[in-house]
Write a protein that holds these residues in place. Structure first.
Motif, PDB file in Angstrom:
ATOM      1  N   ALA A  23       3.634  16.129 -19.867  1.00  0.00           N
ATOM      2  CA  ALA A  23       2.452  15.785 -20.660  1.00  0.00           C
ATOM      3  C   ALA A  23       2.804  15.704 -22.139  1.00  0.00           C
ATOM      4  O   ALA A  23       3.753  16.333 -22.596  1.00  0.00           O
ATOM      5  CB  ALA A  23       1.374  16.835 -20.437  1.00  0.00           C
ATOM      6  N   LEU A  24       2.027  14.926 -22.864  1.00  0.00           N
ATOM      7  CA  LEU A  24       2.268  14.774 -24.301  1.00  0.00           C
ATOM      8  C   LEU A  24       2.216  16.106 -25.038  1.00  0.00           C
ATOM      9  O   LEU A  24       2.971  16.331 -25.982  1.00  0.00           O
ATOM     10  CB  LEU A  24       1.235  13.827 -24.917  1.00  0.00           C
ATOM     11  N   THR A  25       1.318  17.000 -24.590  1.00  0.00           N
ATOM     12  CA  THR A  25       1.225  18.294 -25.278  1.00  0.00           C
ATOM     13  C   THR A  25       2.525  19.078 -25.124  1.00  0.00           C
ATOM     14  O   THR A  25       2.992  19.712 -26.064  1.00  0.00           O
ATOM     15  CB  THR A  25       0.070  19.135 -24.704  1.00  0.00           C
ATOM     16  N   GLU A  26       3.135  19.011 -23.935  1.00  0.00           N
ATOM     17  CA  GLU A  26       4.408  19.717 -23.727  1.00  0.00           C
ATOM     18  C   GLU A  26       5.489  19.124 -24.624  1.00  0.00           C
ATOM     19  O   GLU A  26       6.296  19.847 -25.223  1.00  0.00           O
ATOM     20  CB  GLU A  26       4.852  19.582 -22.267  1.00  0.00           C
ATOM     21  N   ILE A  27       5.502  17.787 -24.693  1.00  0.00           N
ATOM     22  CA  ILE A  27       6.509  17.108 -25.503  1.00  0.00           C
ATOM     23  C   ILE A  27       6.344  17.464 -26.975  1.00  0.00           C
ATOM     24  O   ILE A  27       7.307  17.820 -27.660  1.00  0.00           O
ATOM     25  CB  ILE A  27       6.413  15.588 -25.282  1.00  0.00           C
ATOM     26  N   PHE A  28       5.097  17.402 -27.450  1.00  0.00           N
ATOM     27  CA  PHE A  28       4.855  17.701 -28.863  1.00  0.00           C
ATOM     28  C   PHE A  28       5.172  19.151 -29.199  1.00  0.00           C
ATOM     29  O   PHE A  28       5.691  19.450 -30.271  1.00  0.00           O
ATOM     30  CB  PHE A  28       3.408  17.376 -29.256  1.00  0.00           C
ATOM     31  N   ARG A  29       4.844  20.055 -28.284  1.00  0.00           N
ATOM     32  CA  ARG A  29       5.127  21.461 -28.552  1.00  0.00           C
ATOM     33  C   ARG A  29       6.631  21.644 -28.765  1.00  0.00           C
ATOM     34  O   ARG A  29       7.065  22.286 -29.727  1.00  0.00           O
ATOM     35  CB  ARG A  29       4.637  22.330 -27.390  1.00  0.00           C
ATOM     36  N   ALA A  30       7.423  21.044 -27.879  1.00  0.00           N
ATOM     37  CA  ALA A  30       8.876  21.187 -27.990  1.00  0.00           C
ATOM     38  C   ALA A  30       9.402  20.544 -29.272  1.00  0.00           C
ATOM     39  O   ALA A  30      10.216  21.135 -29.992  1.00  0.00           O
ATOM     40  CB  ALA A  30       9.543  20.566 -26.766  1.00  0.00           C
TER      41      ALA A  30
END
Ligand SMILES: Nc1ncnc2c1ncn2[C@@H]1O[C@H](COP(=O)(O)OP(=O)(O)OP(=O)(O)O)[C@@H](O)[C@H]1O
Ligand SMILES: [Mg+2]
Lengths: 268, 255
Positions: A23-30
């Motif tokens: 998900a985009l949220t996982e990508i952005f968090r990383a």
């Protein structure tokens, strides 16, 4: 362990494969976590983007000569502009060029992270750095130089800073797009301080004549200085300030267009 | 299910007027280790780059486990693990932070101790707080292989994974590659080492000038080409895989 009679068609990985794009949220968090870490460890860029504007602020208020350049708000805006230019050139354009040369982007691009998230994360971190620099500078201007802002002016100035950071970061993007090598960008970046900051210093004075004043006022740096000094003193906000908003929007669009159009992810 | 981890059909890649990949077709079976051999500039890295989505092919189709790479790039990239021919990471990050970043990008959040555990497995536990540039070449290769497989992808693409390694490190890496396959994954690797192709690859393709010249098991390739006059002309005694390679691709030096 060798499989004896297991037909190869049903041989399954020991760990179930990720059958989904993250998900985009996982990508952005990383990405954000890594980019913030990089930002905090980039001492040269940190030092220059916080120390330079503070030194300039001191200089512009120390002697009488600063007075000739413009009112106190304008001088604080000049220091803010120097900080933003440094962050855009050193914090953003230079690190992008350096990472591109080393192949950092190519490695990121083979992950499921969409390419726009890679850039957006870096830009968000730079906007945060610009905001932090602006807060430090405004507090310093208040404490040491007696330039205090009303709550309304504070808010308006911070909004103005976020707004102008678009201009500076899109110039940074254009630099990284047009100049491929990190070494060349190092040199070009120094020259970029002129239109981004130095020329704009004389937007309120006719020391070098009225033609230069006009160029100075509507240079990228001068436009932002007009905008920010208007924000710091809302009662002085006039049609010129609105024009500065429009002009800096136009600059942002043009430079972002150049920066996106000519950008290359790889060094070759 | 066709049992194919990767299907490439009629792939073409150009850099401006220069055609680097000229009609490559490949099928890689599940659980297979497939080697791509070819002289410098043959188009191996370009073929991999197209599969990885780093560059846009001029034509052809690429399916990873039936997923079309161009139609579903996000999903396709989640299905592959990649080790690039030359790679680097942000120089400000410690290697445990690099592992955390890439695990996160694949949607596999790893705890601190899980990261440390994985680094220890590849004997980099003591280096967890070092920077990538402070690692030796062999340590760098181990770390990039770890990152390539951090999400347990069904297909792993390795571009010259053992170049520059000493014999011990090379053997160790072969074992790791075999270990990846054991867990059911497929591997596509490029190499300049005939020994490597023979000892780790189930099948091998020899490519040159953007085209695949021949595909078979290492032993099958020797069998197939051992009577080719070009191969016989370069053989010194019993025909080896290297004789086949040079016989098919010529003796001249490449770029
Ligand atoms: N970015 C690029 N721009 C222009 N030409 C390129 C580019 N990348 C590769 N090439 C050319 O495309 C051809 C194939 O290159 P590629 O890197 O795919 O070869 P390779 O088989 O991986 O070689 P090596 O064994 O040396 O890694 C070469 O002629 C190379 O010069
Ligand atoms: Mg290559």
């Amino acid at each position: 362990m060798s499989s004896v009679s297991e037909p190869s068609a049903v041989r399954t990985p020991s760990v179930s494969p990720p059958l989904r794009a993250p998900a985009l949220t996982e990508i952005f968090r990383a990405l954000l976590e890594a980019d913030f870490t990089v930002q905090l460890r980039n001492n040269r860029a940190l030092l220059l983007s916080f120390a330079l504007p503070l030194v300039l602020l001191y200089g512009l208020f120390a002697g009488k000569r600063g007075l000739a350049l413009g009112d106190p708000q304008f001088r604080v805006a000049s220091a803010l502009t120097l900080g933003m230019a440094s962050i855009a050139i050193l914090g953003y354009a230079m690190t992008v060029a350096r990472d591109r040369e080393k192949g950092v982007f190519q490695r990121l691009r083979v992950t499921p992270a969409p390419t726009w998230t890679i850039m957006t994360s870096r830009l968000l971190v730079q906007v945060a750095a610009i905001l932090a620099m602006a807060l430090v500078l405004l507090v310093a201007a208040d404490l040491f130089e007696g330039v205090s802002l009303t709550a309304e002016a504070y808010l308006l100035t911070l909004i103005g800073v976020i707004f102008s950071s678009a201009l500076f970061l899109s110039v940074g993007q254009a630099l990284a797009g047009l100049v491929k090598s990190a070494d060349t960008l190092n040199a070009v970046g120094r020259i970029a301080y002129l239109p981004l900051f130095a020329v704009g210093l004389f937007g309120q004075s006719t020391i070098f004549g009225t033609t230069f004043e006009l160029i100075s006022r509507w240079s990228p740096g001068g436009t932002v200085e007009t905008l920010l000094s208007g924000a710091m003193n809302p009662s002085s906000w006039n049609s010129d300030t609105w024009l500065a908003v429009a002009v800096s929007t136009a600059y942002s669009v043009v430079f972002a267009g150049i920066g996106i159009r000519w950008f290359q992810w790889g060094a070759r | 299910m066709t049992g194919h981890a990767l299907q490439v059909k009629d792939l073409r890649v150009s850099y401006g007027p220069k055609r680097a990949v000229d009609g490559v077709s490949l099928d890689i079976n599940e659980g297979e280790i497939f080697g791509l051999l070819g002289p410098n500039g043959a188009g191996k890295t370009s073929t991999l780059s197209a599969i990885e989505g780093l560059l846009k092919p001029t034509s052809g189709s690429i399916l990873i486990r039936q997923v079309d790479v161009r139609a579903h790039p996000g999903l396709a990239k989640a299905l592959i693990g990649v080790q690039l021919q030359s790679t680097s990471f942000q120089s400000e990050l410690k290697i445990r932070e690099i592992v955390r970043l890439y695990a996160g990008l694949y949607g596999v959040p790893l705890t601190k101790s899980a990261i440390f555990g994985r680094l220890t497995e590849i004997h980099l536990g003591d280096e967890a707080s070092r920077r990538f540039s402070q690692l030796s070449g062999g340590q760098q290769k181990r770390l990039s292989l770890l990152i390539a497989t951090v999400h347990d992808p069904p297909l792993v693409l390795l571009d010259e994974p053992t170049s520059g390694l000493d014999p011990q490190a090379r053997r160790q890496l072969w074992d790791r590659i075999a270990g990846i396959r054991k867990s059911g994954r497929s591997i596509l690797l490029t190499t300049h080492s005939m020994e490597e192709a023979q000892s780790v690859c189930d099948r091998v393709a020899i490519m040159d000038y953007g085209k695949i010249l021949t595909v078979d098991t290492p032993a099958g390739l020797i069998e197939k080409h051992k009577n080719d006059p070009n191969v016989l002309a370069v053989a010194r005694g019993q025909v080896t895989l290297e004789d086949v390679f040079i016989g098919l691709t010529g003796r001249e030096l490449r770029e």
